[in-house]
Write a protein that holds these residues in place. Structure first.
Motif, mmCIF file in Angstrom:
data_model
loop_
_atom_site.group_PDB
_atom_site.id
_atom_site.type_symbol
_atom_site.label_atom_id
_atom_site.label_comp_id
_atom_site.label_asym_id
_atom_site.label_seq_id
_atom_site.Cartn_x
_atom_site.Cartn_y
_atom_site.Cartn_z
ATOM 1 N N ASP A 95 88.481 92.479 24.361
ATOM 2 C CA ASP A 95 87.788 91.730 25.427
ATOM 3 C C ASP A 95 86.329 91.433 25.090
ATOM 4 O O ASP A 95 85.430 91.666 25.897
ATOM 5 C CB ASP A 95 87.870 92.505 26.751
ATOM 6 N N ARG A 120 94.246 87.325 21.065
ATOM 7 C CA ARG A 120 94.369 87.607 22.498
ATOM 8 C C ARG A 120 93.717 88.945 22.854
ATOM 9 O O ARG A 120 93.095 89.080 23.905
ATOM 10 C CB ARG A 120 95.841 87.630 22.917
ATOM 11 N N LYS A 124 88.382 87.696 25.906
ATOM 12 C CA LYS A 124 88.321 88.152 27.301
ATOM 13 C C LYS A 124 89.409 87.478 28.134
ATOM 14 O O LYS A 124 89.922 86.411 27.770
ATOM 15 C CB LYS A 124 86.953 87.810 27.901
ATOM 16 N N ASN A 125 89.729 88.079 29.253
ATOM 17 C CA ASN A 125 90.578 87.420 30.231
ATOM 18 C C ASN A 125 89.845 86.170 30.720
ATOM 19 O O ASN A 125 88.685 86.233 31.112
ATOM 20 C CB ASN A 125 90.855 88.360 31.412
ATOM 21 N N GLY A 126 90.519 85.030 30.661
ATOM 22 C CA GLY A 126 89.888 83.774 31.045
ATOM 23 C C GLY A 126 89.180 83.053 29.919
ATOM 24 O O GLY A 126 88.622 81.963 30.127
ATOM 25 N N ASN A 195 93.194 82.340 27.876
ATOM 26 C CA ASN A 195 93.761 83.671 27.691
ATOM 27 C C ASN A 195 93.875 84.348 29.051
ATOM 28 O O ASN A 195 92.857 84.611 29.700
ATOM 29 C CB ASN A 195 92.858 84.492 26.759
ATOM 30 N N GLU A 196 95.071 84.593 29.486
ATOM 31 C CA GLU A 196 95.305 85.245 30.774
ATOM 32 C C GLU A 196 96.051 86.561 30.529
ATOM 33 O O GLU A 196 97.169 86.560 30.031
ATOM 34 C CB GLU A 196 96.120 84.325 31.692
ATOM 35 N N LYS A 197 95.391 87.652 30.854
ATOM 36 C CA LYS A 197 95.957 88.976 30.580
ATOM 37 C C LYS A 197 96.539 89.576 31.847
ATOM 38 O O LYS A 197 96.134 89.263 32.941
ATOM 39 C CB LYS A 197 94.889 89.896 30.002
#
Length: 197
Positions: A95, A120, A124-126, A195-197
């Protein structure tokens, strides 16, 4: 183009870079914001186009390519640090990155699925991810020709797969594909993901 010297690589690519590639790189690198990871930075051809990044971590496993990129890194508008690293084993924590850029590199990565997992993990997320890649074409005669040429082409062009379906690999990785822009009758794709975690 692993069997070409970095200088010859830049010369060979110059006609393409003067055409649409210039605008594509300008758009991709120009849109990358925050802390940026560049995958396979080569001779640093994207470096002059970074404007909104706070910093760029550029990985390039080929030592000669990386050395040639250092002058462009020094002249860039944003801080750029190069790393002798492979996409399949990124030397960064989880991240970390707000944006990821990969241009004309996924054709040569030996384990692209592993590389996408690593990207991934580090993004970071988003985070926004920007790819520009050549791919196997859907038109049967050309696709079959790419299949036939790939074994020889890999030997003379640093492991480049003419027939790699990079878009399918990206979708399979779990990245959310926001936009796909085909160019040159679908031989090249500009792909924007999140990138969506």
């Amino acid at each position: 183009m692993g069997n070409l010297s970095p200088k010859l690589y830049d010369i060979a690519m110059k006609p393409f870079e003067r055409s649409r590639f210039y605008q594509i790189r300008k758009s991709i690198a120009g849109n990358a914001r925050g802390t940026v990871l560049e995958i396979g930075s080569g001779t640093g051809i994207n470096f002059p186009f970074y404007r909104q990044a706070d910093s760029v971590a550029a990985i390039e496993p080929d030592e000669a390519m990386r050395k040639r990129s250092l002058q462009r890194a020094a002249e860039a508008k944003v801080p750029i640090r190069t790393y002798a690293a492979k996409a399949e084993a990124l030397p960064f924590g989880d991240d970390v990155f707000d944006s990821v850029v990969a241009t004309l590199v996924f054709c040569t990565i030996p384990e692209p699925e592993k590389a996408l997992r690593e990207i991934r993990r580090c993004a970071k997320n988003g985070a926004k991810l920007y790819f520009f890649e050549h791919v196997r074409m859907n038109q049967k005669p050309i696709g079959f020709l790419q299949d036939a040429m790939t074994p020889l082409w890999q030997k003379v062009a640093g492991g480049c797969h003419l027939n790699r379906d990079t878009l399918a690999l990206i979708r399979k990785s779990g990245l959310n594909v926001l936009e796909v822009k085909p160019m040159y009758d679908g031989l090249f794709l500009a792909i924007t993901c999140i990138n969506e975690k």
